[in-house]
Every structure is written in structure tokens, then in C-alpha cells.
Design an enzyme around this catalytic site. Structure first.
Site, PDB file in Angstrom:
ATOM      1  N   HIS A 142      -9.987   1.564  -0.629  1.00 23.37           N
ATOM      2  CA  HIS A 142      -8.540   1.373  -0.551  1.00 23.37           C
ATOM      3  C   HIS A 142      -8.016   0.765  -1.847  1.00 23.37           C
ATOM      4  O   HIS A 142      -8.290  -0.390  -2.167  1.00 23.37           O
ATOM      5  CB  HIS A 142      -8.219   0.464   0.630  1.00 23.37           C
ATOM      6  CG  HIS A 142      -6.760   0.355   0.949  1.00 23.37           C
ATOM      7  ND1 HIS A 142      -5.801   1.128   0.351  1.00 23.37           N
ATOM      8  CD2 HIS A 142      -6.089  -0.476   1.818  1.00 23.37           C
ATOM      9  CE1 HIS A 142      -4.609   0.812   0.832  1.00 23.37           C
ATOM     10  NE2 HIS A 142      -4.764  -0.156   1.722  1.00 23.37           N
ATOM     11  N   HIS A 153      -3.727   7.894   6.022  1.00 21.02           N
ATOM     12  CA  HIS A 153      -3.883   6.596   5.361  1.00 21.02           C
ATOM     13  C   HIS A 153      -5.306   6.088   5.616  1.00 21.02           C
ATOM     14  O   HIS A 153      -6.035   5.759   4.687  1.00 21.02           O
ATOM     15  CB  HIS A 153      -2.843   5.636   5.927  1.00 21.02           C
ATOM     16  CG  HIS A 153      -2.771   4.308   5.258  1.00 21.02           C
ATOM     17  ND1 HIS A 153      -3.039   4.121   3.928  1.00 21.02           N
ATOM     18  CD2 HIS A 153      -2.426   3.081   5.748  1.00 21.02           C
ATOM     19  CE1 HIS A 153      -2.876   2.848   3.612  1.00 21.02           C
ATOM     20  NE2 HIS A 153      -2.516   2.190   4.703  1.00 21.02           N
ATOM     21  N   CYS A 180       0.807  -1.222   0.000  1.00 23.33           N
ATOM     22  CA  CYS A 180       0.000   0.000   0.000  1.00 23.33           C
ATOM     23  C   CYS A 180       0.839   1.270   0.000  1.00 23.33           C
ATOM     24  O   CYS A 180       0.312   2.357  -0.249  1.00 23.33           O
ATOM     25  CB  CYS A 180      -0.912   0.015   1.215  1.00 23.33           C
ATOM     26  SG  CYS A 180      -1.856  -1.501   1.421  1.00 23.33           S
TER      27      CYS A 180
END
Length: 366
Positions: free
Chosen positions: A301, A266, A131
Site C-alpha cells: 500500500h 482498493h 490514500c
């Protein structure tokens, strides 16, 4: 996110959807012919599209081809093609596997295509740090420009992993939201919602950009990369790795925590990540800290593309003074209910923003 920055901004301001976040409006035939499009994995299609849009928005960059580079990030590359061809091999035999499997599944296929299409012969690199990949790509690209190695670098990330195997894997490790709702920092958060997409930025020296009359969206003042050396999927207790990375990034930018007015977090909506990130933010910035947002309440995400999407112009309050607030919060921070920029006494101007990013295997990149 491969559909244009205006459409992306409109999506950020719209009501948050429920369930998987697919880029349904994306049409790869705008960038690929009918034969070529069948030989390019979706993640690379998204890469080429976002790169073309970024370059078009940047205007006439016209770099020396030997000093122009591409640095893109991805978590899993062409995993959709890999799954498809595995099924072909099992059902029809190994001789029916496509000869294009390898170039389609390669993680560096997207960046290579961008380099070839533009004739740029400088560094062409792909970063695969889960990520954090896209954020690492932007940091590496900035250093290529700052060092003088490159005049211009196109950087970002892409992901297209919304396939049965990926969804099953994340679901079985209890990372996905069972409700299909992304709720960063909410007390009732129950996991992330998987998304796909690509975002790209054009990085160049500030003086060069101004000299050619470019619209400068932001200045990248500092970047960092650390590992918390703790676990492959869980963040270190207390967010120690993320805190260290933010402190290093602030030091690289020659900024003090009190000068940061906004944190674009995040905020994956998972129990462990959000808790660790909250602790890290409080450790570095104190309480009350800067205004905190996480666009994943809307976007979901997108793994390796998540970082660049938060750095794209629509995600930044510096574009027009607006920003997307988080859906909800469990932190002792200011909760925003509109798209106007709130004043925070004692904090820096809204154009000073810190973005946080952590990934599997404990790597972090603000």
C-alpha cells in the site's frame, strides 16, 4: 512506479514479496545533479521521475504552456525530511536545521518541480486526501481537460513515507500486517504492508491524442468523489460511502453496473476496509459481480500513490489482455489463477474497468 512500466509489470507478475515494499532500484541521480538531489525529498524525487517517464512514453504532447497543468496527490509529502530535521534539531540545536526543510517537506513540492521543469504555466495543484489523493488528482485532471481549461494535464501521486515514525504510527494503530504479507480480501488478512513509489499519467482530449498518433492506453469515462461522514480511520458500516461513490462514477460515465467487467479494488488487506469494500461492491454490482483484482497483494500500500499505480498501463487488462489476480479472496467472486482474461457471461468487455479507492477521513474516489 518510478522505475518504468515494464519493470512494474514484471514485478506484478512475479511472486509476491514479504515485508516492506521499497523501490530499491530507484536512482534519483538520473534526474537530479549531486547537489540538487540532496535538496529534494524522496517523494518529490519519485514524482519527477514518474512524470518524466510518463511524458517520454506519451510522445510529443507539445501543449500550449498556459494550458498545460500538473495535478499530483500525496498523503504525507516530505515526511522523511521532516523526521530527519527534527532529529537534527533535537541533537544539534535549532540553528542546525536545514534552510531547505520547508521546500523539501511541502506537499506541493513534487508537482511544482514537474511544472517548472516542463515550463507548464497552467494549474499546478496538489491533493492531500490520504490514500485517495492520487485518484482524486486524476479525476480533477480529467475535468480540467474535459472543461477545455487544459490541453494536457499530468496527473498521479507519490509517496515515500517508509520511516520509523510512520511505521510505528501505523503499527500502533494495528493497521500494518504483522506477518509482512499483503492478502487482499483473504480471510486471514491481518493488515497492509507499507510501500513507496510514484505513478503518473498524461491526460488529454481523445481526439487530440489520436490526431498526434499517441498510443491511447485507456479512456477515462467518469470519476467521482464522496465522503461517508463516519470516522477518521474506519469506513462506514456496509461500505455505504464507497457504494455511493461507485454509483456516482458510473453515472458520470453513463454506464450501468452490468457493463463493468473488471474491478481493480482498493483491497488494502485490512480487516475493516476489505469487508466494507466487499459489501459496497456487492451492493452496486450484485453477486456474482465482475472479476475483482487488487494489486496490493504484490505492491503493498503506497498511500497517496496507490490509486495512480492501479491506473497505470501495466495494471490495466486493456494493455495486452493480461492482469494481475488477487492473492486470495473471501468474496463470492471468480478466483483467477492465471494471467489470461476470464470470460464472464452477461458482463461488459474486459476494457471496461471500475477502480475503487477509499481513504482515512472517509473520502472515496473510484
Amino acid at each position: 512506479m518510478a522505475i518504468g512500466k515494464d519493470a512494474f509489470w514484471e514485478g506484478l507478475c512475479a511472486p509476491a514479496p514479504v515485508g516492506d515494499r521499497r523501490v530499491t532500484a530507484f536512482d534519483p541521480t538520473a534526474w537530479f545533479g549531486p547537489k540538487e538531489v540532496r535538496r529534494v525529498d524522496r517523494f518529490a524525487q519519485l514524482t519527477v521521475a514518474s512524470a518524466a517517464m510518463a511524458l517520454d512514453d506519451a510522445g510529443a504532447v507539445e501543449p500550449d504552456p498556459d494550458r498545460a497543468g500538473v495535478v499530483m496527490g500525496t498523503g504525507v509529502g516530505g515526511i522523511e525530511t521532516l523526521e530527519d530535521q527534527f532529529v537534527v534539531s533535537q541533537e544539534k540545536g535549532p540553528n542546525r536545521v536545514s534552510p531547505f526543510l520547508v521546500p523539501m517537506m511541502m506537499a506541493n513540492a513534487g508537482s511544482a518541480m514537474v511544472s517548472m521543469r516542463n515550463g507548464w504555466r497552467g494549474p499546478c495543484e496538489t491533493i492531500a486526501t490520504a490514500c485517495a489523493a492520487g485518484s482524486h488528482a486524476i479525476g480533477s485532471a480529467a475535468r480540467l481537460v474535459a472543461s477545455g481549461r487544459c490541453e494536457v494535464v499530468l496527473a498521479g501521486g507519490a509517496e515515500a513515507a517508509m520511516i520509523p515514525v510512520t511505521l510505528s504510527g501505523f503499527g500502533n494503530m494495528t493497521a500494518l500486517s504483522k506477518s509482512g504479507i499483503s492478502r487482499p480480501f483473504d480471510l486471514e488478512r491481518d493488515g497492509f504492508v507499507l510501500a513507496e513509489g510514484s505513478a503518473a499519467l498524461v491526460l488529454e482530449d481523445l481526439d487530440r491524442a489520436r490526431a498526434r498518433g499517441a498510443r491511447v492506453y485507456a479512456e477515462l469515462a467518469g470519476a467521482a468523489s464522496t465522503a461517508d461522514a463516519h470516522h477518521l480511520t474506519a469506513p462506514a458500516p456496509g461500505g455505504t460511502g464507497a457504494a455511493a461513490c461507485m454509483e456516482e462514477a458510473l453515472d458520470d460515465a453513463a454506464l450501468a453496473p452490468r457493463q463493468i467487467a473488471h474491478i481493480n479494488a482498493h483491497g488494502t488487506s485490512t480487516t475493516l476496509n476489505d469487508a466494507a469494500e466487499a459489501e459496497a461492491i456487492n451492493k452496486v454490482f450484485g453477486t456474482p459481480g465482475p472479476v475483482l483484482t487488487s494489486i496490493k497483494g504484490v505492491t503493498g500500500h503506497a498511500l497517496g500513490a496507490a490509486g495512480p499505480s492501479r491506473r497505470s498501463p501495466p495494471s490495466s487488462p486493456s494493455t495486452d489482455g493480461r492482469f494481475r489476480p488477487p492473492r486470495a479472496t473471501a468474496l463470492p467472486i471468480l478466483i483467477c489463477t492465471s494471467t489470461s482474461w476470464p470470460a464472464r457471461p452477461g458482463r461488459g468487455s474486459p476494457d471496461r474497468c471500475c477502480r475503487t479507492r477509499s481513504a482515512s477521513a472517509g473520502t472515496t474516489a473510484p
